[in-house]
Design an enzyme around this catalytic site. Structure first.
Site, PDB file in Angstrom:
ATOM      1  N   ALA A 181       0.843  -1.196   0.000  1.00 24.02           N
ATOM      2  CA  ALA A 181       0.000   0.000   0.000  1.00 24.02           C
ATOM      3  C   ALA A 181       0.879   1.246   0.000  1.00 24.02           C
ATOM      4  CB  ALA A 181      -0.882  -0.010   1.243  1.00 24.02           C
ATOM      5  N   GLY A 240      -0.517  -5.424  -0.004  1.00 18.62           N
ATOM      6  CA  GLY A 240      -1.524  -5.318  -1.063  1.00 18.62           C
ATOM      7  C   GLY A 240      -1.029  -5.885  -2.379  1.00 18.62           C
ATOM      8  N   GLU A 280      -1.696  -9.409  -2.264  1.00 18.49           N
ATOM      9  CA  GLU A 280      -3.141  -9.637  -2.434  1.00 18.49           C
ATOM     10  C   GLU A 280      -3.530  -9.588  -3.910  1.00 18.49           C
ATOM     11  OE1 GLU A 280      -4.295  -6.614   0.681  1.00 18.49           O
ATOM     12  OE2 GLU A 280      -5.597  -8.272   1.271  1.00 18.49           O
ATOM     13  N   GLU A 333       1.183  -7.059   6.340  1.00 17.62           N
ATOM     14  CA  GLU A 333       0.392  -5.998   6.976  1.00 17.62           C
ATOM     15  C   GLU A 333       0.530  -5.928   8.487  1.00 17.62           C
ATOM     16  OE1 GLU A 333      -0.567  -7.913   4.495  1.00 17.62           O
ATOM     17  OE2 GLU A 333      -1.642  -6.722   3.005  1.00 17.62           O
TER      18      GLU A 333
END
Ligand code: NAD
Length: 692
Positions: free
Chosen positions: A66, A105, A108, A128
């Protein structure tokens, strides 16, 4: 954002559309990247000429995670879960081509693809929890379906970063290729089957293994709420519809994002990146270091030699005589025993590093060194003598460093004819382990010498914090006031055990008195003696520690200090200490009163932040976040509280000032509220946003 400015572009390789993210430096998932990804995926999905899609981060990259700056702002469209849902919904096969970091992310995104192909450089992980949150875009639900609950718990809760081969072994990657990654991905893509993890069931697992993974994760949580939540959300993947699991994960992620712990960890993340930015260093190139030497092979010198050898530098230890040199080398050998025993270091590697460390009493050995670190006794006469002699033998351009804890670096530099080459390198014990390196900039220290120190810190894997020259620099200066106020509270009625328990409840690994016992009470004693002549008589002085030292209680090394120690090292309250405390109270005419843990915590936080504010105001510290880094990495301040300056900002500086006024009344001279604290408390400011 139009195609020309978008960080995401599309290339066509025949019927395969290759989406390339190009957002320096690491392809963080900023708003622009999310938009670009969504648009590219939408366009390729709708294009009848496209049969398959490859997602790439370009050479050496994928998506590192992120955009952490955006994490402190309200979520902004397009949201990552929506971008990932768009990828998941594609009927065409999607291949992730991972040539670098696919973390958080980014991992992900990769998990939403049908095939994950990587180069040997790839790094994969759901990281995370390192920032106090959990994956918020399907990561927990997909990883559980891919590797099973037990491994998913371990991966998410440890925030483990897997190298390509390890990720392949666990099934996170489908293939690791040595050659042209894009060419292989483009070749595989049209034949790839749709394999949506969102449609898969969580594999059956061994209940005992899952239980053990959950227990291990919770045990390692160290107060981080994200861990228990991660365990819960991963476990819920079994028996829950994918969409419901996703919704639960997202809600948990959003709540954790706002938690104090996550804010503190984000603060430290940015603090680490800021710390290397030092005014006046623009354009200064670090000097080349090929050979190092350390003067003094005691506790610190041995540890420093190991830290340097671990960073690949050959080291010569210089001691007073041959016996001391041999003893120093034995200390170094001892330091390599533990990592070998625990399996963190191979015997062969330890032997190699040991071979790079030699010891001698011949000062001529210093002539070859590009860097000399002095770690002899904490005594100005000793250091001045050493630096004078060093000046005569060191080669021109050698960096001359002192590991002094408190002494005047400019006075040390003045013992040489080259004060521009002198810098403080203040390591923390054990020097081969502790992350903090306080870099002390003297008034004459040359920019390239400071740049060399910062580069060396990086090479050693340490966190540098630049400090100006004053008694105790940043860390020990603040620590001294903290310790003094802990003693004031003891004289006023708290027990040492109560103070330590309050600090440990706050999150410190060890309370202040237990730490004193570990380092040795003689260190503080010597420091107080040195300062006696210049101490303001209006400063309150507590005699308890001196009384303990005079009674031969130097801490753990003598079996007794603020606590009594048994043969196994277990500590307990000691009636003899209670007696010394009572005697001090009687002599000072103090009627003891009770302190709650909260009062102790607030008082000590206020005095740390106040002294930090003085260091900031005087320019000794460049920024509040540097002070936070020093305390978190060198003094056991809890990471989850973000450091004393961050914690003070969170407490509110008006409340900190009120607490400091009470501390001033208790401590007298030296405990005045810092002008900067007063100013910020009045204006409603924060340390974090204050600039000179
Ligand atoms: P120590 O007493 O364990 O070691 C000092 C060593 O220096 C001894 O082996 C001694 O023989 C050697 N020495 C003294 N004079 C010398 C000379 N003229 N030439 C060559 N060798 C000489 O002390 P230490 O705890 O390692 O501390 C060393 C320095 O590091 C001090 O300045 C101290 O303030 C600083 N420091 C200590 C700590 C700590 O926790 N111990 C932490 C940070 C900094």
């Amino acid at each position: 954002m139009d195609a020309a400015t978008s960080p995401v572009r599309v290339e066509r390789h025949g019927p395969v559309g290759v989406v390339v993210i190009d957002h320096a430096p690491v392809n963080a998932l900023s708003k622009g990247v999310r938009q670009g990804l969504r648009d590219a995926v939408g366009a390729l999905g709708a294009d009848p000429g496209v049969s398959a899609i490859v997602l790439s981060g370009g050479p050496g990259r994928f998506i590192a995670g992120a955009d952490i700056r955006e994490m402190s702002l309200p979520p902004d469209d397009p949201l990552l879960p929506d971008v990932i849902a768009a990828i998941d919904a594609l009927d065409k096969p999607v291949v992730a081509a991972i040539d670098g970091a696919a973390l958080g992310g980014g991992c992900e995104v990769a998990l939403a693809c049908d095939l994950r192909i990587a180069s040997p450089k790839a790094l994969v992980g759901l990281t995370e929890t390192r920032l106090g949150i959990i994956p918020g875009a399907g990561g927990t639900q997909r990883i559980a379906r891919l590797v099973g609950i037990a491994d998913a718990i371990a991966l998410v809760c440890e925030g483990r970063i897997l190298k390509a081969q390890d990720a392949l072994g666990l099934g996170l990657l489908d293939e690791v290729v040595d050659g042209d990654l894009i060419a292989v991905a483009v070749a595989r893509a049209p034949q790839a089957a749709k394999r949506r993890l969102s449609e898969r069931a969580v594999p059956e697992g061994d209940a005992a293994r899952e239980e053990a993974a959950a227990a291990a994760a919770l045990k390692g949580a160290k107060g981080l709420p994200a861990i228990a939540e991660a365990v819960r959300v991963v476990r819920a993947a079994r028996g829950t519809a994918f969409a419901a699991g996703l919704a639960d994960e997202r809600a948990t992620f959003l709540a954790l994002r706002e938690s104090l712990e996550a804010k503190a960890l984000r603060h430290l993340f940015f603090a680490e990146r800021e710390a290397g930015k030092v005014p006046g260093l623009e354009g200064a190139a670090a000097r080349v270091l090929k050979q190092a030497a350390v003067i003094g092979a005691g506790t610190m010198g041995a540890g420093i030699a190991v830290a340097l050898a671990d960073a690949g530098l050959p080291v010569t230890l210089v001691e007073r005589d041959a016996a001391a040199a041999e003893a120093g080398l034995a200390r170094v050998r001892g330091l390599y025993e533990r990592p070998v025993k625990s399996g963190r270091l191979s015997q062969a590697e330890a032997d190699k590093r040991l071979a790079a460390i030699t010891a001698t009493s011949d000062w001529q050995a210093l002539a070859d060194a590009d860097l000399v670190v002095e770690a002899a006794f904490e005594d100005m006469a000793v250091k001045a003598d050493i630096f004078g002699r060093l000046d005569a033998v060191a080669k021109p351009g050698a960096v001359l460093a002192s590991n002094t804890s408190y002494l005047d670096l400019d006075a040390i530099a003045a013992a040489t004819s080259r004060p521009q080459d002198v810098v403080g390198l203040h390591f923390f014990a054990p020097a081969n382990v502790m992350k903090l390196l306080e870099v002390v900039r003297g008034k004459a220290t040359a920019p390239d010498v400071l740049a060399t120190a910062l580069a060396l810190a990086k090479r050693m894997g340490k966190q540098p914090v630049v400090a100006g020259n004053c008694d105790g620099f940043i860390g020990n200066r603040i620590y001294a006031v903290y310790r003094r106020h802990a003693e004031y509270m003891v004289e006023d009625g708290a027990t040492p055990e109560e103070v330590d328990a309050a600090l440990e409840a706050y999150g410190f690994a060890m309370g202040v008195f237990a730490v004193s016992d570990m380092s040795g009470l003689d260190i503080g004693h010597a420091m107080r003696k040195r300062r006696a002549a210049t101490r303001d008589p209006a400063e309150r002085y507590v005699v308890i520690a001196d009384a303990l030292v005079e009674a031969g209680r130097l801490g753990r090394k003598t079996g007794a200090g603020w606590y009594a120690y048994d043969a196994a090292g277990g500590k307990s309250a000691d009636p003899a200490v209670a007696e010394a405390v009572a005697a001090a109270r009687r002599a000072a005419g103090i009627a003891p009163r009770a302190f709650t843990a909260g009062q102790i915590q607030r008082r000590l936080l206020a005095v740390m932040a106040n002294e930090g504010a003085k260091a900031l105001g005087e320019g000794i510290a460049l920024r509040a976040s540097d002070i936070d880094l020093a305390f978190v990495n060198g003094y056991g301040f809890p990471r989850l509280k973000g450091g004393p300056m961050f914690a003070a900002d969170e407490m509110g500086l008006a409340a900190v000032l009120a607490e400091m006024e009470a501390a001033h009344a208790a401590g007298g001279a030296g405990s005045e509220p810092a002008p900067l604290l007063v100013e910020l408390a009045r204006s409603g400011g924060r340390f974090a946003t204050w600039t000179r």
